[in-house]
Design an enzyme around this catalytic site. Sequence first.
Site, mmCIF file in Angstrom:
data_model
loop_
_atom_site.group_PDB
_atom_site.id
_atom_site.type_symbol
_atom_site.label_atom_id
_atom_site.label_comp_id
_atom_site.label_asym_id
_atom_site.label_seq_id
_atom_site.Cartn_x
_atom_site.Cartn_y
_atom_site.Cartn_z
ATOM 1 N N ALA A 1 -5.907 3.431 2.247
ATOM 2 C CA ALA A 1 -6.414 2.075 2.434
ATOM 3 C C ALA A 1 -7.920 2.027 2.631
ATOM 4 O O ALA A 1 -8.571 1.043 2.266
ATOM 5 C CB ALA A 1 -5.712 1.423 3.628
ATOM 6 N N GLN B 1 -1.982 5.758 -2.137
ATOM 7 C CA GLN B 1 -1.067 5.114 -1.205
ATOM 8 C C GLN B 1 -1.226 3.599 -1.248
ATOM 9 O O GLN B 1 -0.467 2.889 -0.589
ATOM 10 C CB GLN B 1 -1.339 5.617 0.222
ATOM 11 N N ASP C 1 -2.699 -2.094 -4.292
ATOM 12 C CA ASP C 1 -3.578 -3.188 -4.719
ATOM 13 C C ASP C 1 -4.014 -3.143 -6.177
ATOM 14 O O ASP C 1 -4.669 -4.058 -6.663
ATOM 15 C CB ASP C 1 -4.814 -3.263 -3.819
ATOM 16 N N HIS D 1 3.258 4.622 -3.235
ATOM 17 C CA HIS D 1 3.874 3.609 -2.378
ATOM 18 C C HIS D 1 4.189 2.321 -3.136
ATOM 19 O O HIS D 1 4.418 1.279 -2.525
ATOM 20 C CB HIS D 1 2.966 3.301 -1.180
ATOM 21 N N CYS E 1 14.783 -6.546 -6.418
ATOM 22 C CA CYS E 1 15.947 -6.993 -5.665
ATOM 23 C C CYS E 1 16.549 -5.801 -4.934
ATOM 24 O O CYS E 1 16.809 -4.753 -5.548
ATOM 25 C CB CYS E 1 16.981 -7.625 -6.591
ATOM 26 N N CYS F 1 20.535 -5.572 -6.542
ATOM 27 C CA CYS F 1 20.836 -5.171 -7.926
ATOM 28 C C CYS F 1 19.700 -4.409 -8.590
ATOM 29 O O CYS F 1 19.835 -3.980 -9.736
ATOM 30 C CB CYS F 1 21.213 -6.389 -8.764
ATOM 31 N N SER G 1 -5.578 8.173 6.461
ATOM 32 C CA SER G 1 -5.440 8.742 7.802
ATOM 33 C C SER G 1 -4.656 10.045 7.794
ATOM 34 O O SER G 1 -4.665 10.786 8.781
ATOM 35 C CB SER G 1 -4.732 7.733 8.719
ATOM 36 N N ASN H 1 -13.383 10.498 4.985
ATOM 37 C CA ASN H 1 -12.728 9.448 5.763
ATOM 38 C C ASN H 1 -13.611 9.059 6.936
ATOM 39 O O ASN H 1 -14.355 9.892 7.464
ATOM 40 C CB ASN H 1 -11.367 9.935 6.282
ATOM 41 N N ILE I 1 -17.158 5.454 3.053
ATOM 42 C CA ILE I 1 -16.601 5.886 1.772
ATOM 43 C C ILE I 1 -17.339 5.270 0.597
ATOM 44 O O ILE I 1 -17.582 5.928 -0.418
ATOM 45 C CB ILE I 1 -15.100 5.544 1.724
#
Length: 265
Positions: free
Chosen positions: A26, A105, A108, A125, A133, A136, A200, A224, A242
Amino acid sequence: MSAPERAQPAAAWLAEASRITVLTGAGISTDSGIPDFRGPNGLWTRDPNAAAMFTLQAYVADPEVRVRAWRTRREHPAWSAEPNAAHRVLVDLERSGRLRAIVTQNIDGLHQRAGSDPDRVVEIHGTMFEVVCLDCAARGPMDEALDRVAAGEPDPACRACGGILKSAAISFGQAMDPVSLRAAEVAAAGCDLLRAVGTSLTVYPAAGLVDVALQVGARVVIVNGSPTPYDDAAHAVVREPIGTALPALVRAALSPSGPPPFGSR
């Protein structure tokens, strides 16, 4: 060795590497106006109750959680966000012919919007731009579901079976897509340099990709803003913003004159 000292070889190692895998979290998208989760201004820091929207059990059990989640999806900043310098510089790295994959991860889509080859981006992710759904497994565009919310359906159901719809992003407690997970593991096992950017490194199995890379002898560089559990195991740690640190490292590595010597400023 201090973090600045450990950061010095990072550009040189990037210049030497021929099979680079980048793991992004993120933190790479905060400069695009998308808040992270655990940082000082993160979504869960500001509103601990928001975590329920990202937990499968709570989402399935509580219609009010789903209603809030649909409202939040309509307001998500990713709908208007633009890629930032960190996303764009990874396109430059790809064009150099040495980027193996981007394992992200993030949900967006900003890597693809920046120009990264979608076939090289592994969305471990999932994505916020589709719905699925839970009964189904039918999938569809998120914008169509949000149109239904705007038209007055606070918790739109699957039109195929009446089941519960949710974002195609992976929630806590939800099984990950085995195809994406395997692609991420292959990318980590096949690299000679793993760069972890804006993550992280506390969420598994994504964080475990660092272990995979270390086991095959790849160098690991962490970029990071805050410490991670893997800092001591990494070959280099860059603790700078970053949006400036990653472009500077990549451009130095791609420069015809090469990166500056170790220890230079």
